[in-house]
Design an enzyme around this catalytic site. Structure first.
Site, PDB file in Angstrom:
ATOM      1  N   ALA A 251      71.797   2.384 -20.404  1.00 52.17           N
ATOM      2  CA  ALA A 251      71.403   3.736 -20.793  1.00 52.17           C
ATOM      3  C   ALA A 251      71.223   4.642 -19.576  1.00 52.17           C
ATOM      4  O   ALA A 251      71.316   4.207 -18.424  1.00 52.17           O
ATOM      5  CB  ALA A 251      70.117   3.679 -21.616  1.00 52.17           C
ATOM      6  N   HIS A 252      70.935   5.908 -19.861  1.00 54.12           N
ATOM      7  CA  HIS A 252      70.862   6.900 -18.782  1.00 54.12           C
ATOM      8  C   HIS A 252      69.722   6.603 -17.808  1.00 54.12           C
ATOM      9  O   HIS A 252      68.655   6.135 -18.174  1.00 54.12           O
ATOM     10  CB  HIS A 252      70.763   8.321 -19.336  1.00 54.12           C
ATOM     11  CG  HIS A 252      69.587   8.586 -20.221  1.00 54.12           C
ATOM     12  ND1 HIS A 252      69.420   9.787 -20.860  1.00 54.12           N
ATOM     13  CD2 HIS A 252      68.521   7.833 -20.580  1.00 54.12           C
ATOM     14  CE1 HIS A 252      68.304   9.761 -21.559  1.00 54.12           C
ATOM     15  NE2 HIS A 252      67.744   8.580 -21.402  1.00 54.12           N
TER      16      HIS A 252
END
EC number: 2.3.1.191
Length: 369
Positions: A251-252
């Site tokens: 994920a980011h």
């Protein structure tokens, strides 16, 4: 490629030949399938009987295993390649054979590709059919991009990187040197970032633009259909030497330290930092905003919900499998644990003669928990 001899392979890999150094090695094979021209390996002493029964022309062994073989009087008349780490030696020999079998000397841009006029594509690169390379993208020497891949605007691809078919590298993302991106990988898609706007009729989610990048170091391998999302503001970073399996979600703003390996279907939530030399099992998952110490091992299927600060630990949260009936019985026991605890607390009170001491109840429960 000229067929290598056992002696040549020993020289290339810092190993020692016991037997015939002029043996021509034509291929690699498992112990039970190898023939007279094949090289096999023994990395676990449990398979020593298979090594002795193998028809392999030569077997890679450790010094300790060779001594065991000699002690049994079975070393003579056979060929051994003695290496400090037989498995690593086998891997490097396998790389040699793989390079020869899959050598791709193609260069140039396929006429069906679409390459922006200002994209930098050295003559040593190969760009396959239907590849799209957008404005400002920069490729290093000897990059190979196979059919239908997409390279976004101002992306950077390091030298000797191989990008398989149908990979997408979004705008401004950075791929280091000698990377391998397998089919379906997506580097730099938007992270899952939304701001909840609570109104009188419910909640609406307002998209937060993801303006960071996804940055991969050198010698990184990304498996098929794995996603590495771009950062919200800062970058998502995969450091040098990381190996990430198929169908993994990064994920980011995640940061994965150098030489960490992550097995298939694992998921790492946003802003979590994983240290160097970690081993993450398949289907493991991490909550967001955690810090995981260097050299941590996480077993497959484990859920990590808190930071791990002590380096070198091994963590597991999954029960081993049992028969279905036994699992149901155990599940029933787990469901009843809270009532069982209450009974234990009451029995402890009785044993201490504290049935009529309600003021102590809370302290007793705290001591028992």
């Amino acid at each position: 490629m000229k067929t290598p001899t056992l002696g040549q392979l020993a020289t290339e890999n810092g190993a020692q030949v016991v037997g015939d150094p002029d043996l021509a090695v034509v291929g690699l094979a498992p112990l039970d399938q190898a023939g007279p021209g094949d090289l096999s390996f023994l990395s676990n002493p449990l398979y020593l009987p298979q090594a002795l029964a193998s028809a392999a022309g030569a077997v890679i062994v450790s010094p300790a295993d060779l001594e065991r073989i000699r002690a049994d009087g079975q070393a003579e008349g056979r060929n051994w390649l003695v290496a400090r780490n037989p498995y690593v030696c086998f891997a490097r020999v396998a790389q040699r054979f793989d390079r020869a079998a899959n050598a791709d000397s193609r260069t140039g841009i396929d006429p069906r590709a679409s390459v922006a006029p200002d994209a930098v594509v050295p003559a040593s690169c190969f760009i396959g059919p239907n590849v799209v390379i957008e404005s400002g993208a920069r490729l290093g020497e000897r990059v190979r991009i196979l059919a239908n891949a997409f390279i976004g605007a101002s992306a950077e691809i390091g030298e000797d990187t191989l990008i398989y078919a149908n990979v997408s590298v979004y705008h401004r993302c950075v791929i280091g040197a000698r990377n391998i991106l397998h089919s379906g990988a997506v580097i730099g898609a938007d992270g899952f970032g939304f701001a909840p706007d609570i109104g009188p009729t419910g909640v609406e989610y307002v998209k937060i633009p993801q303006v960071g990048r996804a940055v991969l170091g050198n010698d990184v391998e990304i498996g098929a259909n794995t996603a590495v999302d771009r950062g919200a503001m800062a970058d998502t970073v995969i450091e040098d030497g990381c190996k990430i399996d198929n169908q993994v979600q990064i994920a980011h703003n995640v940061h994965v330290g150098a030489h960490t390996v992550i097995a298939g279907t694992a998921a790492v939530s946003g802003s979590t930092k994983i240290g160097r030399f970690c081993v993450i099992g398949g289907a493991a998952n991490f909550s967001g905003h955690l810090n995981i110490a260097d050299r941590t091992t996480v077993s497959g299927g484990t859920s990590i919900t808190k930071s791990i600060t002590k380096p070198g630990g091994h963590y597991t949260s999954v029960f081993p499998f049992t028969s279905h009936g036994e699992w149901e019985r155990n599940a029933a026991i787990v469901r009843g644990l809270s009532k069982l605890r209450e009974r234990v607390v009451q029995l402890e009170r009785r044993q201490r003669g504290e049935n009529n001491a309600p003021a102590q109840n809370k302290q007793d429960e705290e001591k028992s928990s």
